[in-house]
Scaffold this active site. Sequence first.
Site, PDB file in Angstrom:
ATOM      1  N   HIS A   1     -48.239  44.521 -17.218  1.00  0.00           N
ATOM      2  CA  HIS A   1     -47.769  44.257 -17.652  1.00  0.00           C
ATOM      3  C   HIS A   1     -46.440  44.806 -17.703  1.00  0.00           C
ATOM      4  CE1 HIS A   1     -46.135  45.489 -21.943  1.00  0.00           C
ATOM      5  NE2 HIS A   1     -46.071  45.937 -21.765  1.00  0.00           N
ATOM      6  N   GLU A   2     -45.944  45.664 -16.765  1.00  0.00           N
ATOM      7  CA  GLU A   2     -44.256  45.673 -16.467  1.00  0.00           C
ATOM      8  C   GLU A   2     -44.226  44.536 -15.420  1.00  0.00           C
ATOM      9  OE1 GLU A   2     -42.384  47.924 -18.068  1.00  0.00           O
ATOM     10  OE2 GLU A   2     -44.720  48.626 -19.151  1.00  0.00           O
TER      11      GLU A   2
END
Length: 850
Positions: free
Chosen positions: A302-303
Amino acid sequence: MNLTRDEARTRAALLTVQSYDISLDLTRGDRVFGSRTVVTFDAEQGASTFIDAVTDKVHRVELNGVPLEPREVSDGVRIQLPVLAATNTLVVDADMPYMNTGEGLHRFVDPVDGEVYLYTQFEVPDSRRVFAVFEQPDLKATFRFLVTAPASWDVISNSPTPEPVPAGEGADGVAGATWSFEPTPVLSSYVTALIAGPYQSVRSELTSSSGRTIPLGVFARKSLMQYLDAENIFDLTRQGFAFYEEQFGTPYPFEKYDQLFVPEFNAGAMENAGAVTFVETYVFRSRVPDATVERRAITVLHELAHMWFGDLVTMRWWNDLWLNESFAEYMSTLAAAEATEFRQAWTTFAILEKGWAYRQDQLPSTHPIVARIDDLDDVQVNFDGITYAKGASVLKQLVAWVGQGEFMAGVREYFVKHAGKNTELVDLLTELEAASGRDLRAWSALWLETAGVNTLRPEFAIDEDGVITSFTILQSAIDAFPTLRPHRLAVGFYDLDDDGALVRVHRVELDVDGERTEVPQLIGRPRPALVLLNDDDLAYAKIRLDPASLRTSVQHVKDFRDSLPRTLVLASAWDATRDGESPAREYLELVLQNVGAESDSSVVLVLLRQLASTLAFYVAPQDRDRLGDEAADRLLELALAAPAGSDAQLQLMKAFAGHARTPAQLGTLEAILSGQDVPPGLEVDQDLRWELLTGLVVGGRCGENEIAAELERDATATGQLAAAEARAAVPTAAAKEAAWTALVDSAELPNAVQRSMISGFTRVHDRSLLEPFVERYFSSIEDVWSSRTYEIAQQIVVGLYPSLLTTQATLDRTDSFIAGLGEDSPSLRRLVLESRDGVERAMRAQAADR
C-alpha cells in the site's frame, strides 16, 4: 489550528512556492528543538497572507530582508505576512515543541537502554509543527533539510542520507554532527519526513525499470533489531516495485526507498516519499497469526503504491483524498494477489476491507467517496472505511466493467500528464474514459458522489422438477440514501460434489441496474444447493441468500472448496446479524461450528473478532453471560483440537484468553501461564503471556503484584504498554477511577500508553463498573476536544464512549449532549453520532435475538 478550504483556495491563488530550506537543531534538550526555515515564493504583489507554524517561541521573522516583530505577527499557530513582493524570501527562526502524541516530531525514550528516537508524522496538517510552511497539498515545493543531532545517531529524510560533519557539543554536552541533505523533488509538505536516533538498519538495493540502482533500507530501534525480518520486507518491496513499474508505466520517482519501523506510531504506516514509516508492531518479537503477516505485506505494498498515487501525483485538496487512499488500497491487494505469495488477498479484502466499508457506509455520518471537505477538521475524520475500503471496492468494480488493461492504460497516461502536479477527480476520469471508451461521468455521479450501500437479493421460481423458470435480482436502498446503482457482478451456482465439497457448477456475469434485473441466462437450469449473488466479489453491495441457500450455508459453509465464496457467505450472515434480520445466537453457532475448519488465517481472525462483537453487543442481554461462557468453552475445545503449533491453535487460544471468565476457564489460563499444562505445540512467548495474564486480571484472578512481576520480566516498551492495559483492566472501582484520572483529567500520557489504557479500561465482565463514568464522559469531552491534539482527543472520544451500556438511557444522554453541542465542533459531533449508532444498532440486534 483549523484551515478552511476557502482559505486554502485564496492562498493558492496568491502564491507559487519554490523552495524550503529547513535547518533543525535536535541538540537543545528534551522539550524543544530549533527550527529555522527559509522559504522562497512568488506572490501577487501587495497581497497579504499567512504561513503556518505551531511554535513554542518565535525568535525571528524576516520578510524580504525586513524584520517583523514576532509578537505582532505570530500567535503560535500562524505567522501573518503583510505586503508581499512579486518574489519573496521569508526567514522564520523558532523553537518547536517535541510531541508525545504521534504528531509533528514525536520523541520517544526506549526503556531498555535509555536511547532517544525521533520521527515525524505530518499527515494531515502537522509539518507546521516542525517548520514554517504553507500547509496545504497544492502548494508543492522542494525541501532541503539541514539537521544537527548527536553524532552517534542516524538521520534519515526523503533524500539520501549524506555523510555528517562534526558540529561540536550540544546543550546536553553530547558531541553533535550536521547532516546536509540534497533538495527533494517537488513534494507536498505532508509527505516530507525526518527520522533521527540510533536506529539500526539492514541495506540492500534493486534495479528500477529505468536502469537506476535504488538503495533500500529497513530500520528499527536497536532493542528490536534482533526480531526484524528485513529480507521478507526486501522481497515484498522488490515484487511491488516490479509490479507497479510495469502497471504504471512510470519508473519509481525517487532516489532511494527506506522503510522505518518507529515507536508509538498512530497508524499502520505513512507514505513519506522515499522514507516510509511503519508501526512497530509489524516487527514481530513473538509469534503472530499468519493474518498479521499478510496484513503487514498489504501495508508494505500500500505504501509503495503511494509513491506514485499521492507522492508523485497528489490531490489538490483533501476532498480527493480517495485518489491517494482508494488507489493504494486497490493496487496493494492486486499486487499481493498477482505478484506475491498472498494469492488469497482478495479473500482477505472481501471479509476485512469490504466489511469495514459496509460498516462505515451504514453509519449516519456516511459520505460520498469524493467527500465534502470544508476544512482540516473535516478531513481528520475522513480517514475511514469509505475513503479506503469503499473506494477500493468501487475501483475493483470499475475494473470489472471497463477491463483491467483499459483501466491501467488510463492510469499510465494519468501519470505521464500529471507527474509532480496536483489533480482532481476529473483529471483521472478523463484518462480512464479515453482508454476505455466509456462515459464515466454518470458512473462517477452514482458511485463516487453519492453515499450509501445497496442490498441485492435473488428472487426466482422453480417448477415441479426443480428447474428455474424465472430469476430476478432485486436491488434496494434505505430511505436516507435511496440511490440505486449499476453493478457489474456474477451469479454463482454451487452444488455438493461426490466428495461432499461445495463447488461452483455454473457462473453468469452481468450488469445489474434498477430495482429489478431479469437474468434469463439462468432460466432452464436446475436449482442448485446454493445461489450466490456477487460471486467473485466484483460488486460493492450487501447480499442476502434465499432461504434454501441459507440452510445450505449453515450446514456446509466449511465445505466450500474455495475460500472466497465461503467468505462471501459468512459476510452475508454477519451483515444480517448486525442489521437485526437474523438472531445473533445463530451467528454464534455458525462461527463456532465452522471456525475450527477454516484454513484462511485472515478469515479466522475476522470471524473471531465478529464473535467477540456479537457477544459484547448483539446477543440478548439476559443470555449474554451464558452464551459467553459456552463460547469460551467451545473456543478452548477448538484450540485443544487444532493441530499442534498451527496458526489456528494460536488464534483460538488467544480468543479463549479474551473470553475466559468462569472459575474453570480462568484455572485453565493459570495452568497455561504457569507452564503446568501447556497444550502441545503452543509456544507461550512473551506477548501471549501478557494476553493470558490480562485475561486473568479481567477475571479477578490476578492484580498488581502479578502485573509488576510480568513487567519486570518484560521491561520493554511493549511490556510497558501491556502493563498499562492490564492495570486499567483490574475490575475494581479504584482501578477504573485511577485509569480515568490518567486518561481524562490529566494530559500527560503518550499516545500509545493512552490507547492501551483505554483498551484495558473498557475490558470488563461486570458492566456496572463503567456506569459511574457515563456522565463524566459527556461533561468532559468538549474540553478534551478543544484542548488536546486531534489524535489524542479522538482516542478518548471514541474509546471511552459508553458503548457497552446498550440502553435507552445511553441513547438519551447522547442525544442531549448532541443537542447541546448544536452545530459547533462538527467533527466531535460526527464521532459521537457514530458511537451512538453502535448502541442503537446493538439494541435492534438484541431485540431480534430474544
